[in-house]
Design a protein around this motif. Structure first.
Motif, PDB file in Angstrom:
ATOM      1  N   LYS A  38       7.964  -7.203   5.668  1.00 40.82           N
ATOM      2  CA  LYS A  38       7.291  -8.393   5.128  1.00 40.82           C
ATOM      3  C   LYS A  38       6.903  -9.347   6.257  1.00 40.82           C
ATOM      4  CE  LYS A  38       9.621  -8.459   0.601  1.00 40.82           C
ATOM      5  NZ  LYS A  38      10.645  -9.155  -0.225  1.00 40.82           N
ATOM      6  N   ALA A  39       7.806  -9.542   7.202  1.00 44.54           N
ATOM      7  CA  ALA A  39       7.514 -10.438   8.319  1.00 44.54           C
ATOM      8  C   ALA A  39       6.407  -9.888   9.204  1.00 44.54           C
ATOM      9  CB  ALA A  39       8.781 -10.665   9.144  1.00 44.54           C
ATOM     10  N   ALA A  40       6.426  -8.572   9.427  1.00 48.21           N
ATOM     11  CA  ALA A  40       5.383  -7.953  10.240  1.00 48.21           C
ATOM     12  C   ALA A  40       4.006  -8.154   9.621  1.00 48.21           C
ATOM     13  CB  ALA A  40       5.677  -6.464  10.419  1.00 48.21           C
ATOM     14  N   LYS A  41       3.904  -7.944   8.326  1.00 50.38           N
ATOM     15  CA  LYS A  41       2.605  -8.119   7.654  1.00 50.38           C
ATOM     16  C   LYS A  41       2.192  -9.592   7.642  1.00 50.38           C
ATOM     17  CE  LYS A  41       0.738  -5.077   6.751  1.00 50.38           C
ATOM     18  NZ  LYS A  41       0.040  -4.122   7.670  1.00 50.38           N
ATOM     19  N   LYS A  42       3.158 -10.486   7.491  1.00 49.81           N
ATOM     20  CA  LYS A  42       2.875 -11.931   7.538  1.00 49.81           C
ATOM     21  C   LYS A  42       2.229 -12.311   8.867  1.00 49.81           C
ATOM     22  CE  LYS A  42       5.452 -16.301   7.873  1.00 49.81           C
ATOM     23  NZ  LYS A  42       6.815 -16.896   7.833  1.00 49.81           N
ATOM     24  N   HIS A  43       2.641 -11.650   9.940  1.00 50.22           N
ATOM     25  CA  HIS A  43       2.123 -11.944  11.275  1.00 50.22           C
ATOM     26  C   HIS A  43       0.939 -11.054  11.655  1.00 50.22           C
ATOM     27  CE1 HIS A  43       5.128 -14.898  12.781  1.00 50.22           C
ATOM     28  NE2 HIS A  43       5.888 -14.344  11.849  1.00 50.22           N
ATOM     29  N   GLY A  44       0.422 -10.277  10.703  1.00 50.78           N
ATOM     30  CA  GLY A  44      -0.757  -9.462  10.962  1.00 50.78           C
ATOM     31  C   GLY A  44      -0.535  -8.289  11.883  1.00 50.78           C
ATOM     32  N   VAL A  45       0.693  -7.746  11.885  1.00 51.78           N
ATOM     33  CA  VAL A  45       1.060  -6.654  12.790  1.00 51.78           C
ATOM     34  C   VAL A  45       0.766  -5.313  12.127  1.00 51.78           C
ATOM     35  CG1 VAL A  45       2.981  -5.594  14.048  1.00 51.78           C
ATOM     36  CG2 VAL A  45       2.871  -8.093  13.796  1.00 51.78           C
ATOM     37  N   THR A  46       0.174  -4.393  12.879  1.00 46.90           N
ATOM     38  CA  THR A  46      -0.035  -3.039  12.385  1.00 46.90           C
ATOM     39  C   THR A  46       1.317  -2.329  12.261  1.00 46.90           C
ATOM     40  OG1 THR A  46      -2.205  -2.903  13.444  1.00 46.90           O
ATOM     41  CG2 THR A  46      -1.153  -0.817  12.840  1.00 46.90           C
ATOM     42  N   VAL A  47       1.500  -1.604  11.158  1.00 49.13           N
ATOM     43  CA  VAL A  47       2.787  -0.961  10.872  1.00 49.13           C
ATOM     44  C   VAL A  47       2.633   0.553  10.791  1.00 49.13           C
ATOM     45  CG1 VAL A  47       4.637  -0.689   9.169  1.00 49.13           C
ATOM     46  CG2 VAL A  47       3.698  -2.972   9.647  1.00 49.13           C
ATOM     47  N   SER A  48       3.535   1.259  11.479  1.00 47.58           N
ATOM     48  CA  SER A  48       3.595   2.721  11.343  1.00 47.58           C
ATOM     49  C   SER A  48       4.985   3.124  10.883  1.00 47.58           C
ATOM     50  CB  SER A  48       3.269   3.416  12.670  1.00 47.58           C
ATOM     51  OG  SER A  48       4.183   3.045  13.688  1.00 47.58           O
ATOM     52  N   VAL A  49       5.028   4.245  10.181  1.00 44.64           N
ATOM     53  CA  VAL A  49       6.298   4.815   9.745  1.00 44.64           C
ATOM     54  C   VAL A  49       6.339   6.287  10.118  1.00 44.64           C
ATOM     55  CG1 VAL A  49       5.457   5.455   7.424  1.00 44.64           C
ATOM     56  CG2 VAL A  49       7.907   5.120   7.801  1.00 44.64           C
ATOM     57  N   ASP A  50       7.515   6.730  10.554  1.00 42.57           N
ATOM     58  CA  ASP A  50       7.805   8.161  10.639  1.00 42.57           C
ATOM     59  C   ASP A  50       8.742   8.441   9.479  1.00 42.57           C
ATOM     60  OD1 ASP A  50       8.608  10.744  11.197  1.00 42.57           O
ATOM     61  OD2 ASP A  50       8.698  10.409  13.359  1.00 42.57           O
ATOM     62  N   LEU A  51       8.320   9.241   8.517  1.00 42.26           N
ATOM     63  CA  LEU A  51       9.066   9.409   7.270  1.00 42.26           C
ATOM     64  C   LEU A  51      10.471   9.963   7.488  1.00 42.26           C
ATOM     65  CD1 LEU A  51       6.201  10.824   5.016  1.00 42.26           C
ATOM     66  CD2 LEU A  51       7.082   8.480   5.061  1.00 42.26           C
ATOM     67  N   ASN A  52      10.641  10.867   8.419  1.00 42.23           N
ATOM     68  CA  ASN A  52      11.957  11.310   8.908  1.00 42.23           C
ATOM     69  C   ASN A  52      13.024  11.463   7.827  1.00 42.23           C
ATOM     70  OD1 ASN A  52      11.887  11.943  11.628  1.00 42.23           O
ATOM     71  ND2 ASN A  52      12.264   9.866  12.325  1.00 42.23           N
ATOM     72  N   TYR A  53      12.885  12.464   6.985  1.00 36.65           N
ATOM     73  CA  TYR A  53      13.895  12.710   5.953  1.00 36.65           C
ATOM     74  C   TYR A  53      15.142  13.339   6.564  1.00 36.65           C
ATOM     75  CZ  TYR A  53      16.244  14.661   1.882  1.00 36.65           C
ATOM     76  OH  TYR A  53      17.181  14.970   0.925  1.00 36.65           O
ATOM     77  N   ARG A  54      16.317  12.781   6.237  1.00 33.83           N
ATOM     78  CA  ARG A  54      17.597  13.321   6.699  1.00 33.83           C
ATOM     79  C   ARG A  54      18.481  13.574   5.482  1.00 33.83           C
ATOM     80  NH1 ARG A  54      14.827  13.805  10.404  1.00 33.83           N
ATOM     81  NH2 ARG A  54      15.116  13.130  12.580  1.00 33.83           N
ATOM     82  N   LYS A  55      18.649  14.838   5.113  1.00 35.22           N
ATOM     83  CA  LYS A  55      19.395  15.187   3.903  1.00 35.22           C
ATOM     84  C   LYS A  55      20.869  14.803   3.998  1.00 35.22           C
ATOM     85  CE  LYS A  55      20.313  19.971   5.324  1.00 35.22           C
ATOM     86  NZ  LYS A  55      20.097  21.404   5.003  1.00 35.22           N
ATOM     87  N   ASN A  56      21.388  14.646   5.218  1.00 30.16           N
ATOM     88  CA  ASN A  56      22.788  14.252   5.373  1.00 30.16           C
ATOM     89  C   ASN A  56      23.010  12.759   5.146  1.00 30.16           C
ATOM     90  OD1 ASN A  56      23.613  16.859   5.994  1.00 30.16           O
ATOM     91  ND2 ASN A  56      23.350  16.579   8.187  1.00 30.16           N
ATOM     92  N   LEU A  57      21.910  12.002   4.997  1.00 24.59           N
ATOM     93  CA  LEU A  57      22.028  10.559   4.798  1.00 24.59           C
ATOM     94  C   LEU A  57      21.747  10.132   3.366  1.00 24.59           C
ATOM     95  CD1 LEU A  57      20.344   9.180   8.048  1.00 24.59           C
ATOM     96  CD2 LEU A  57      22.778   9.421   7.555  1.00 24.59           C
ATOM     97  N   TRP A  58      20.797  10.820   2.693  1.00 25.56           N
ATOM     98  CA  TRP A  58      20.512  10.469   1.306  1.00 25.56           C
ATOM     99  C   TRP A  58      19.800  11.617   0.605  1.00 25.56           C
ATOM    100  CZ3 TRP A  58      16.513   5.801   1.460  1.00 25.56           C
ATOM    101  CH2 TRP A  58      15.422   6.140   2.239  1.00 25.56           C
TER     102      TRP A  58
END
Length: 340
Positions: free
Chosen positions: A153-173
């Motif tokens: 939310k803060a990143a978008k408020k400041h107009g920052v481009t956002v990237s995600v690496d989906l990175n699924y880890r079955k041992n975490l969830w």
């Protein structure tokens, strides 16, 4: 100089020497690493102001992790001190037909129990150009998922481009929980990066009949799900690494991307693996660098693939290569000849 922010967990990595099995080892090699920290190190090596945001305990192990980041030029100004422990992961490196194995010991780590109020996100994202996170961080705990969204939310408020690496880890969830949380967070994302398992387990999109274990890639399936993902979430770019696992020692490595008009498949590298941990992070960092440098998405993709191909030849989580080394590989110099 461009300012890039990443948020996540840096862990103590304990790996068996050489290719020993856990039950053989009498000692472990020590390095530090973690998805978003690995991205920050790559981008610092490429010449950017790279900031890693996290929480680490106020003890010698927490300080060692911070020192490791500083060694490679990453700013640790936004790391908060407190909590009980640094997360640990154990690595047994595979070879030939024997796969690598990872054992996590990261429950109750400092970042997993951090509060959003621990961080001044307005200060963190002031003058920032890019924010990168991964699906690993919100998987750590309910608090970490909330922290991630507050950062977004803060990143978008400041107009920052956002990237995600989906990175699924079955041992975490579970896949079900990953879909619930990550689907919600996609509203903040401009550039979505992942692989075929991530797309299916995290967002519910399966790329046709692709089977990476047999080396069979159905690129038409990737284009189809990229179109669906872009339509549903409004991403600017949808990107996937493509790993063809011939064995634990030898992989085919390429990537594909879609910008809403054109689908592009990069050059493929056949790589002999020294250490594959951090390979996807080095790819993400290379793509981010290319896009921030104003390259078109195809050239940015090629840069990311070449940077990551080189990472597979380096021990440890971090990709310690320079822009010029990546560019030399892009020009076709894959000979490995001694540089004198």
């Amino acid at each position: 100089m461009k300012k890039v922010v990443t948020l996540g967990e840096i862990m103590l990595r304990l790996s068996t020497p050489g290719y020993e099995r856990f039950i053989q080892a009498d000692s472990f090699d020590v390095v530090y690493g973690g998805g978003e920290a690995n991205v920050a190190v790559s981008l610092a090596n490429f010449g950017y102001d790279a900031y890693f945001v996290s929480k680490l305990p106020k003890n010698e192990i927490g300080q060692a992790a911070i020192n490791h980041l500083r060694r490679f030029g990453v700013s640790t100004d936004y790391i908060v001190r407190g909590g009980e422990r640094v997360g640990i992961y154990y690595l047994e490196s595979g070879a030939s037909m024997r796969p690598s194995k990872v054992v996590y010991d990261r429950a109750h780590s400092s970042i997993s129990e951090a509060e959003a109020s621990d961080f001044d996100f307005d200060a963190i994202f002031k003058d920032a150009d890019w924010f990168h996170f991964s699906g690993i961080t919100p998987a750590l705990s309910e608090k970490a998922a909330y922290l991630t969204e507050e950062a977004l939310k803060a990143a978008k408020k400041h107009g920052v481009t956002v990237s995600v690496d989906l990175n699924y880890r079955k041992n975490l969830w579970s896949s079900e929980r990953a879909k619930e949380v990550m689907t919600h967070l996609m509203q903040y994302v401009d550039v979505c990066i992942g692989n075929e398992e991530d797309a299916e387990k995290v967002l519910g999109f399966k790329p046709g009949e692709t089977d990476v274990t047999s080396g069979e890639l159905e690129l038409a399936g990737y284009r189809n799900i990229f179109e669906q993902m872009k339509e549903r979430f409004g991403f600017k770019y949808v990107i996937s690494s493509l790993r063809e696992s011939y064995s634990a020692s030898d992989n085919g490595w390429s990537a594909c991307a879609y910008d809403g008009n054109e689908f592009y498949h990069s050059r493929k590298y056949d790589i002999r693996i020294v250490d594959r941990v951090g390979g996807g992070d080095s790819f993400a960092a290379g793509v981010i660098y290319g896009l921030l440098e104003g390259k078109d998405f195809k050239d940015a993709l090629d840069f990311g693939v070449a940077a990551s191909a080189l990472k597979h030849t380096i021990n440890g989580d971090f990709n310690m290569v320079t822009v010029s080394e990546v560019e030399n590989l892009l020009k076709g110099d894959a000979s490995g000849r001694v540089q004198r």
